[in-house]
Write an enzyme that holds these catalytic residues in place. Sequence first.
Site, mmCIF file in Angstrom:
data_model
loop_
_atom_site.group_PDB
_atom_site.id
_atom_site.type_symbol
_atom_site.label_atom_id
_atom_site.label_comp_id
_atom_site.label_asym_id
_atom_site.label_seq_id
_atom_site.Cartn_x
_atom_site.Cartn_y
_atom_site.Cartn_z
ATOM 1 N N ASP A 213 0.786 -1.337 0.317
ATOM 2 C CA ASP A 213 0.350 0.249 -0.074
ATOM 3 C C ASP A 213 0.971 1.524 -0.322
ATOM 4 O OD1 ASP A 213 -2.598 0.858 -0.001
ATOM 5 O OD2 ASP A 213 -2.706 1.155 1.797
ATOM 6 N N ASP B 294 -8.481 -2.292 1.838
ATOM 7 C CA ASP B 294 -8.760 -1.103 3.506
ATOM 8 C C ASP B 294 -10.062 -2.098 4.620
ATOM 9 O OD1 ASP B 294 -6.720 0.240 2.829
ATOM 10 O OD2 ASP B 294 -7.689 1.624 2.658
#
Length: 528
Positions: free
Chosen positions: A344, A422
């Site tokens: 990420d 997420d």
Amino acid sequence: MSKILVASICALFLCVQVNAQEAVLRAFGYSAENEYCIVFNSSWTPLPPSLDNATLYQLVNLTSSVLCHQSDLPPEGLNGKAVVVMRGNCTFEEKALIAQSSGARAILIASKTSLSTPSANNTDKGVNIQVALVRYKDVLNMQEAFKDNISVKLYAPPAALFDYSILVILLLSVFTLALGGYWSGAAEQQEINLAALGGRRKAESRDEIQFTPLKVVIFVLGMCGILVLLYFFYKWLVYVMIAMFCIASAMAVYGCLAALVQMIPYGRCSFSFRDKTIEIRFFFLAAFCIAVSVLWAVYRNEDRWIWILQDVLGIAFCLNFIRVLKVSSFKICVTLLSLLLVYDVFFVFITPFFTKNGESIMVQVAAGPGATGEKRGGNIAEVPAEPTAPYENLPIVMRVPRLSSPTQYLCGMEFSLLGYGDIIVPGLLVAYCHRFDVWNNNSTKIYYISCTIAYGVGMIVTLVVMVFSKMGQPALLYLVPCTLLTSALVAWRRKEMKRFWAGTVYEVLDSKEPLLQEDGGESCGHIQ
């Protein structure tokens, strides 16, 4: 002290405002009026914050000219008026200075391309009139509606630094994660109860996938490859992803609703098809799920309302993903979440150094090439030339319209985004925590509750950093440390770290009765 802190946060989120770069042009005719989107630079002459404070100007149409020379001015001058000219051939500032020399009070620059915030690198030359960009299409609309008698007001409603859509994103993410983790633990409890009644435990459900270290590495490498391919071949692969989302979301909604339909005492009659027996109620449920998925596919570019259906499908997708994917130990959780944290951060913060436009690959792919309103940060604005120009977005994010945007319906819909990853990635840890609670008969669900709260705290930190930095954040940078450290701390304080780290029901359960295989022998195996 706590009261002061809460008051400070409320004051920050609810009262602080920033100057928006998008503004409103109110055009008046003999008996009608209309509003249009304009883009300006607040470091030049600022626009008033409301319509009541704005000055009314007579508009002079010079769109036959680009106003780069004094000879382009009308003989009678522009004293006290606003003028609209075409974009091109010279800078915005040069156009503004020429209009200003003729007495103009405002200049509108009509653009056939996207409306980008005018640069203000040379403001020391004395531009003191209002400067803004307007769509050429809107200028034509004004001419058609109001003919040659057009008056205008320019104003920029202030936008709140904090948008309430962020709260909606927070609630959606925490709700989905908590429900997915609870469902996984409840399914584990049901399976243990069935095993107790039947004398054995099923090794693995047909629709469940167990993560192993090798699968974790392959999974992360696969995500990297897919993201890079989407960045380079977006306009083709986006349709593949849309088709895959339609199939996956229909299956996810079916999986979520099947448990509820099971409790309905109607429609239990069945029919046979290829040696399989299908109940009528589940046949209609499957048809409904397919219809919902197709409805989203058909209207996916209708931004004003389709985001609601996309978020519903996204919630179902995340719930089903958390239920189906099972992590068997905290060791694998640490490996998976740590690798995805690096993934990420790399694709958000590092890749801008390698891309041509300085945009991160993650943001470019998640928001889509045409979604300028969703990607922009700080005080930079860009509005498409066509107000409703459709573009394809990847259906991999929760989308909530920015509720406090004063120009939302004039300049195009703007959204707050949160990627499914997420929710799903920390959700796998929360699901493991709940299953561990089940294995240990923890009536307080201490692991599940504490990890869910840690996720909520991590989301709040993510959103606060996003508000202050005015740019998208890699949420896993904050979510992974919060959830992993909290879970590890709970296990350490309860002196269960060894079992929590090793995981799997066979190592955790302290059962005096041997677990039986189908052939009646004892199982000393290890579920992976």
